[in-house]
Scaffold this motif. Sequence first.
Motif, short mmCIF file in Angstrom:
data_model
loop_
_atom_site.label_atom_id
_atom_site.label_comp_id
_atom_site.label_asym_id
_atom_site.label_seq_id
_atom_site.Cartn_x
_atom_site.Cartn_y
_atom_site.Cartn_z
N GLY A 1 0.21 42.62 -14.96
CA GLY A 1 0.24 41.24 -15.64
C GLY A 1 -0.64 40.67 -16.67
O GLY A 1 -2.01 40.94 -16.10
N GLN A 2 0.13 40.34 -17.59
CA GLN A 2 -1.25 39.45 -18.02
C GLN A 2 -0.72 37.76 -18.86
O GLN A 2 0.65 37.63 -18.96
CB GLN A 2 -1.65 40.27 -19.74
CG GLN A 2 -2.15 41.47 -19.55
CD GLN A 2 -2.11 41.98 -20.63
OE1 GLN A 2 -3.17 42.44 -21.30
NE2 GLN A 2 -0.69 42.62 -21.85
N VAL A 3 -1.82 37.03 -18.40
CA VAL A 3 -2.18 36.03 -19.28
C VAL A 3 -1.97 35.85 -20.75
O VAL A 3 -3.42 35.97 -20.71
CB VAL A 3 -1.67 34.62 -18.71
CG1 VAL A 3 -3.46 35.01 -18.14
CG2 VAL A 3 -1.35 33.09 -18.92
N ALA A 4 -1.75 35.05 -22.10
CA ALA A 4 -1.73 35.47 -23.16
C ALA A 4 -2.08 33.42 -23.24
O ALA A 4 -0.82 32.83 -23.39
CB ALA A 4 -1.38 35.37 -23.76
N VAL A 5 -3.18 32.59 -23.31
CA VAL A 5 -3.32 30.95 -23.36
C VAL A 5 -3.43 30.88 -25.18
O VAL A 5 -3.91 31.56 -25.82
CB VAL A 5 -4.64 31.05 -22.44
CG1 VAL A 5 -4.11 29.34 -22.60
CG2 VAL A 5 -4.01 31.26 -20.68
N GLU A 6 -2.90 30.53 -25.52
CA GLU A 6 -3.06 29.62 -26.53
C GLU A 6 -2.48 27.94 -26.32
O GLU A 6 -1.41 27.56 -26.57
CB GLU A 6 -1.67 30.03 -28.14
CG GLU A 6 -1.65 29.26 -28.99
CD GLU A 6 -0.96 29.45 -30.09
OE1 GLU A 6 -1.14 29.43 -31.26
OE2 GLU A 6 -0.77 30.92 -29.54
N PRO A 7 -3.06 27.06 -26.24
CA PRO A 7 -3.57 25.49 -25.12
C PRO A 7 -1.81 24.41 -26.48
O PRO A 7 -2.76 24.91 -27.65
CB PRO A 7 -4.73 25.02 -25.23
CG PRO A 7 -5.30 26.02 -24.55
CD PRO A 7 -4.70 27.06 -25.64
N PRO A 8 -1.09 24.19 -25.69
CA PRO A 8 -0.62 23.97 -24.40
C PRO A 8 0.56 24.93 -23.66
O PRO A 8 0.33 24.56 -22.29
CB PRO A 8 -0.01 22.63 -24.43
CG PRO A 8 0.63 22.72 -26.30
CD PRO A 8 -0.19 23.77 -26.79
N LEU A 9 0.41 26.08 -24.30
CA LEU A 9 0.90 27.18 -24.15
C LEU A 9 1.30 28.46 -23.25
O LEU A 9 -0.61 29.14 -24.00
CB LEU A 9 2.09 27.68 -25.06
CG LEU A 9 3.12 26.69 -25.47
CD1 LEU A 9 3.74 27.46 -26.75
CD2 LEU A 9 3.97 26.84 -24.96
N GLY B 1 -3.82 25.82 -20.36
CA GLY B 1 -2.41 26.11 -20.80
C GLY B 1 -1.49 25.17 -19.61
O GLY B 1 -2.10 24.21 -17.83
N THR B 2 -0.67 23.96 -20.10
CA THR B 2 -0.09 23.09 -18.91
C THR B 2 1.83 24.00 -19.56
O THR B 2 2.81 22.67 -18.57
CB THR B 2 -0.16 21.66 -20.14
OG1 THR B 2 0.95 21.68 -20.95
CG2 THR B 2 -1.26 21.32 -20.34
N MET B 3 2.21 24.16 -20.15
CA MET B 3 3.63 24.76 -20.08
C MET B 3 3.43 26.95 -19.95
O MET B 3 2.65 26.77 -21.08
CB MET B 3 4.33 24.81 -21.60
CG MET B 3 4.51 22.77 -21.58
SD MET B 3 5.16 22.25 -22.51
CE MET B 3 4.20 22.22 -24.25
N GLY B 4 4.17 27.02 -19.51
CA GLY B 4 4.84 28.34 -19.46
C GLY B 4 6.04 28.98 -20.57
O GLY B 4 6.40 28.48 -20.36
#
Length: 259
Positions: free
Chosen positions: A177-185, A219-222
């Motif tokens: 899997g992957q995570v794409a981070v664009e703070p705060p998401l 990130g603080t929210m998903g």
Amino acid sequence: MALPATLLSRVEDACLNASAPPSQWWIDGWLVRTLPGKARRARSVQALMPGVLPLDERLAAAEAACARTGVPLIFRITPFTRPDSLPAALQPLGFVAVDPTLVLVAPTLPAGPPPAVPAALRMEPLDGAAFADAVGALRGSPAEHRHSHALRLAHSPAPYRGLALRRVADGAVMACGQVAVEPPLAGLYDIYTHPDARNQGLARLLCEHLLSLGASLGGTMGYLQVDAANPPALAVYRRLGFVDGYGYHYLERPSAASP
């Protein structure tokens, strides 16, 4: 729990940024994406503004843009589609609804470090090309789809980080899997488990590690997007604290349906 409209709009922006293909066209308020491959979100029209041209002129221009790369004309319909009347205007022209999808949001990310990885497995980071190949192999995707996926990852303005759970004994990928981070998401993408490893808690373990990685990157929210007809995946995500945000679907002509 009803989430604020401002948060959902921000999540939609993040979804669009994370799925941006190498080339796209603005046509009278429509963002027309034309990357060939499996992912509809990278080869569909995002109707973001009402526009000023008659519908038939906009359709002709959008169809011509799609024809240049050999993809069909598909619309992604969300609560943010403008004008609201567009879906009703498209249906008499032969467009039908497909692929209902839910966007889930985690207002907070899990606290603390992720669980330990079992001794029989190892967690391994993957770059974009390696990830596209790994998840493509699990899905049985053809080479051209894997190539398109790798292109999209390489050109995304929201950087992706990929993880794979490999079996120590033979190196086989059991989940990725992957995570794409664009703070705060922090957005989860392409979560996939090998058929032989399902119902063993690997998807949840992988997601916990991805969310922890997302938190370390600001990130603080998903958020994530999931097939509305996939109860096992929905159950995993709800146990991780994700709640319903909004839904979307696609409108396409039956002749354009994916295999």
